[in-house]
Structure formats: structure tokens, C-alpha cells
Design an enzyme around this catalytic site. Structure first.
Site, PDB file in Angstrom:
ATOM      1  N   SER A 298       0.810  -1.217   0.000  1.00  0.00           N
ATOM      2  CA  SER A 298       0.000   0.000   0.000  1.00  0.00           C
ATOM      3  C   SER A 298       0.843   1.266   0.000  1.00  0.00           C
ATOM      4  CB  SER A 298      -0.941   0.018   1.209  1.00  0.00           C
ATOM      5  OG  SER A 298      -1.891  -1.020   1.131  1.00  0.00           O
TER       6      SER A 298
ATOM      7  N   GLY B 263      -4.552  -1.915  -0.656  1.00  0.00           N
ATOM      8  CA  GLY B 263      -3.779  -1.602  -1.851  1.00  0.00           C
ATOM      9  C   GLY B 263      -3.532  -0.118  -1.977  1.00  0.00           C
TER      10      GLY B 263
ATOM     11  N   GLY C 184      -2.959   3.740  -4.089  1.00  0.00           N
ATOM     12  CA  GLY C 184      -3.549   4.554  -5.142  1.00  0.00           C
ATOM     13  C   GLY C 184      -4.942   5.066  -4.821  1.00  0.00           C
TER      14      GLY C 184
ATOM     15  N   CYS D 141      -9.291  -1.915   3.982  1.00  0.00           N
ATOM     16  CA  CYS D 141      -8.593  -0.733   3.468  1.00  0.00           C
ATOM     17  C   CYS D 141      -9.066  -0.374   2.052  1.00  0.00           C
ATOM     18  CB  CYS D 141      -7.087  -0.944   3.540  1.00  0.00           C
ATOM     19  SG  CYS D 141      -6.147   0.603   3.541  1.00  0.00           S
ATOM     20  N   PHE D 142      -8.284  -0.651   1.019  1.00  0.00           N
ATOM     21  CA  PHE D 142      -8.731  -0.394  -0.348  1.00  0.00           C
ATOM     22  C   PHE D 142     -10.035  -1.152  -0.609  1.00  0.00           C
ATOM     23  CE2 PHE D 142      -8.043  -0.251  -5.060  1.00  0.00           C
ATOM     24  CZ  PHE D 142      -7.705   1.092  -5.181  1.00  0.00           C
TER      25      PHE D 142
ATOM     26  N   GLN E 135     -12.914   0.866   0.499  1.00  0.00           N
ATOM     27  CA  GLN E 135     -13.237   1.932  -0.452  1.00  0.00           C
ATOM     28  C   GLN E 135     -13.948   1.366  -1.679  1.00  0.00           C
ATOM     29  OE1 GLN E 135      -9.259   3.414  -0.931  1.00  0.00           O
ATOM     30  NE2 GLN E 135      -9.148   4.121   1.185  1.00  0.00           N
TER      31      GLN E 135
ATOM     32  N   ASN F  71      -3.206   2.577   7.310  1.00  0.00           N
ATOM     33  CA  ASN F  71      -2.380   3.073   6.212  1.00  0.00           C
ATOM     34  C   ASN F  71      -3.311   3.442   5.074  1.00  0.00           C
ATOM     35  OD1 ASN F  71      -0.636   3.674   4.163  1.00  0.00           O
ATOM     36  ND2 ASN F  71      -0.021   1.572   3.782  1.00  0.00           N
TER      37      ASN F  71
ATOM     38  N   HIS G 127      -6.421  -2.027   9.461  1.00  0.00           N
ATOM     39  CA  HIS G 127      -5.766  -3.312   9.217  1.00  0.00           C
ATOM     40  C   HIS G 127      -5.881  -4.247  10.421  1.00  0.00           C
ATOM     41  CE1 HIS G 127      -3.737  -2.479   5.344  1.00  0.00           C
ATOM     42  NE2 HIS G 127      -3.879  -1.232   5.747  1.00  0.00           N
TER      43      HIS G 127
ATOM     44  N   GLU H 203      -5.277  -7.354  10.500  1.00  0.00           N
ATOM     45  CA  GLU H 203      -4.235  -8.386  10.528  1.00  0.00           C
ATOM     46  C   GLU H 203      -3.011  -7.913  11.289  1.00  0.00           C
ATOM     47  OE1 GLU H 203      -2.846  -5.654   7.527  1.00  0.00           O
ATOM     48  OE2 GLU H 203      -4.826  -6.509   7.919  1.00  0.00           O
TER      49      GLU H 203
END
Length: 384
Positions: free
Chosen positions: A55, A236, A238, A264-265, A268, A306, A354, A356
């Protein structure tokens, strides 16, 4: 990026921000030049996991902890097969690593992988600057890459912005692979790799899940050929606004009402599939000390983050979507950023942080159990 490796610790270096501010120090890791988005991470531990997190692709990470490298570098804690950060910024690098698992120094590993860094700068001042002005494009220059400041600023300003960047396919696996269940196999999960961290399928495997990690370009046919009990969308890099392919795939999964979990990604992507927008945060959340409230239980968790983008969904009401009712399940207590979504009429949920968290904290590990429970409930319903 251009690099060399000789005499790094004695070589002058400069960090240049796109607004013209500069910080001078010494080369750390490889000597040369690199560009990326300057962001800061507040974690006091876990730098190896941070550096190898996909990421962080195309980002220059500033460590806010004053001393970095104390535990060296080992061969067990990488979250992927390489370092992904564009550059690394530290104040006081450890002179000698001290840990029984250490195999080499952090400086040596950065050098070996060609990662240009800088040390000896005031990272506190840099972090305050990024908080006030926002994350921005930056460059690190050392050795033969050094030039007059005005020229370096122009080179930084010529670099692409993170907003609008499509990066997830750069970091994702090109070939599918399997992480077998630990012990008795209970479920099969198709995991879409958008920049997945190694600990994520491991956390699922520990719960009896056989994880089939698929490329970011996987289709619905690829997913359902596995006859999965659930589908997972990973973290991920971007801008999620560019991820039309993963959004289309998630839409297909939601249409089939397959148990779904995103991190996370992936959070989104779920937001976009439900019809919500996304936006870029001023300086983002990065570190392992972010307070998040699980609104379904009222419990507050300390979590690992993140992300520089977030979902634009209402906090104060249940939303109607094409897949039924949806609500914000988790929220950041620092700034009310959406940190989780869940559907109320079918088995799908996601979190922005996250769970994990290989480097800790582990407050949110229960979310993998929640995913397992969803798959179990759906399976039992199918048998009834």
C-alpha cells in the site's frame, strides 16, 4: 530512481517538498534520487512491515519515531516479497541493531534493495509541516543527484500526483496462488489481491480457511470457479476512484449475496459499489495507534492504519443502496473518518484499517472471526 551504494552514511542528502521547503541530512540506504508522495507514519515499531506493505507504493515514508532500525532486519516479518516505499526518512538511525532474529541492518537492506533514504533531519518539524500543508510530492537526492534547490523543486513538481493514480495492478500478484488452511479446512475464500499483505491470508488460514489469492484483474468467472464460501478484497495503493474493475467485480459478488469482507482499499471499493464517493484525506492515517469505535458494539479499539483516501458516507443514518440498507460500522475517533461499512440485508462488511496488524495492535483480530461467522451462517441457511 537512480541509486548507488558506496559511502552512503557520509554522503550529504536533501529532502525537497513540492512547496519548496527543504530538509538537509545524510544519505540512508542507497545513494541517488527518488520521488513519491511524502507521508508520515506514527508507529514506534513495525518498520519492516511498513516498508514491505504494498500500500506504500510510490510514497516516501517519514518515520515520526525518533530512532529507527534498532531491531535490524529479519527474514520472517516481510509483508511481501520486497520493499515498496519510494523512499524512507528517519531522524536517528540505530548504529547497531540488537535483536536475536536480526540478520542485517535496516540500512543494509535499504541499500540492497536500492531504496534511497535520508537520515539526520528534524522529522518532528517535517511531520508538522505535512499536517499543516497536507501530504505532497517530494524527492530525496544524494550523491551525484544533488543539484541547486530550485532545479530539484522543479523536478519534484513535475512528478504525478497521488490523486488519480491507479497503482493496485502494479503491486498485485500476476498469478493465482493458494495459502492452505491451518489444520482442518472449514471454508474456501477467494481473495482479490489489490496489494495484499502476507499476514492477511495467514490470519484467515489460522481459522481453517483455504485462501485462493487471485490477481487484481480476476473476473467473476475466476472467482466462482473456486466455489468459494466467501470473497475477500484486500488493501492496496492509489486512488480508489480509478478502480473500476474491482468495483465491477465486487458488484457481481454482492449481486450473488456471497459473504464478503474488505480491508482498506477493499473498504473503499465496497463504498463505491454501494454508490458512495471517495475523497483524498489531507494527510491520511498511517501508524499503529489510531483509535476507532466499533459502532455495532460501542467498543473502542487501537488500530493499525495506512490510508490516504476515505469513503464519503453519512455517519448519522442508514443509507438505502441497490443491495439493501448500509451503515457506517466503524469511525475514527480522531476525525470522524469512515473506518468501516456493513450491509444490513446481506452478509457483507469492510473496514478501512488493518485487523491483521502483524506488528500490532491486535484489538481488531475478531473481524476475521466475524467473517468466518458470516460464512458459517450462510452455509447453514443453504442446508436448511
Amino acid at each position: 530512481m537512480t541509486t548507488s551504494t558506496r559511502g552512503a552514511a557520509r554522503t550529504p542528502a536533501v529532502l525537497v517538498l513540492e512547496d519548496g521547503r527543504t530538509f538537509r541530512g545524510r544519505a540512508y540506504g542507497a545513494v541517488g534520487e527518488t520521488f513519491g508522495e511524502a507521508v508520515f507514519s506514527t508507529g514506534m515499531t513495525g518498520y519492516q512491515e511498513t516498508l514491505t506493505d504494498p500500500s506504500y507504493d510510490r510514497q516516501i515514508v517519514v518515520a515520526t519515531a525518533p530512532q529507527i532500525g534498532n531491531t535490524g532486519w529479519n527474514d520472517e516479518d516481510d509483508e511481501s516479497g520486497r520493499i515498496w516505499v519510494s523512499g524512507y526518512v528517519v531522524r536517528d538511525p540505530a548504529r547497531v541493531p540488537s535483536n536475536w532474529r536480526s540478520r542485517r541492518s535496516l540500512d543494509d537492506e535499504l541499500t540492497a534493495q536500492g531504496v534511497v533514504g535520508i537520515s539526520g533531519i528534524d522529522t518532528r518539524a517535517l511531520t508538522r509541516h505535512l499536517r499543516e500543508r497536507g501530504s505532497m510530492r517530494a524527492g530525496i537526492f544524494s550523491g551525484e543527484a544533488l543539484a541547486p534547490d530550485a532545479e530539484l523543486v522543479q523536478r519534484v513538481q513535475a512528478q504525478p500526483h497521488m490523486k488519480g493514480a491507479s497503482l493496485y495492478e502494479e503491486v498485485a500478484t500476476k498469478e493465482a496462488y493458494v495459502v492452505p488452511a491451518v489444520g482442518e479446512k472449514k471454508f474456501t475464500v477467494a481473495a482479490i489481491d489489490l496489494g495484499i499483505k502476507g499476514m492477511t491470508p495467514q490470519r484467515m488460514a489460522e481459522r481453517g480457511i483455504e485462501v485462493h489469492v487471485l490477481p487484481a484483474t480476476a473476473t467473476a468467472e475466476d472467482v466462482y470457479a473456486l466455489e468459494p464460501d466467501g470473497v475477500f478484497f484486500s488493501n492496496g495503493p492509489g486512488d480508489p476512484a480509478t478502480a473500476d474493475g474491482p468495483v465491477a467485480l465486487m458488484t457481481a459478488v454482492l449481486e450473488r449475496k456471497t459473504p464478503l469482507f474488505g480491508i482498506c482499499f477493499g473498504n473503499q471499493i465496497l463504498g463505491r459499489a454501494l454508490g458512495f464517493g471517495t475523497y483524498k484525506l489531507k494527510y491520511g492515517h498511517r501508524g499503529i495507534n489510531q483509535p476507532v469505535q466499533d459502532r455495532t458494539t460501542g467498543k473502542v479499539e487501537v488500530t493499525a492504519h495506512n490510508h490516504g483516501f476515505a469513503v464519503d458516507a453519512p455517519l448519522d443514518k442508514v443509507s438505502e443502496t441497490q443491495f439493501g440498507r448500509a451503515e457506517v460500522s466503524h469511525v475514527c475517533l480522531n476525525d470522524d473518518v469512515v473506518e468501516g461499512l456493513q450491509l444490513l440485508d446481506q452478509p457483507a462488511f469492510s473496514v478501512q484499517y488493518h485487523p491483521e496488524a502483524a506488528a500490532g495492535p491486535h484489538d481488531a483480530a475478531y473481524l476475521f472471526d466475524r467473517f468466518t461467522s458470516l460464512m458459517s451462517t450462510v452455509r447453514e441457511g443453504q442446508r436448511a
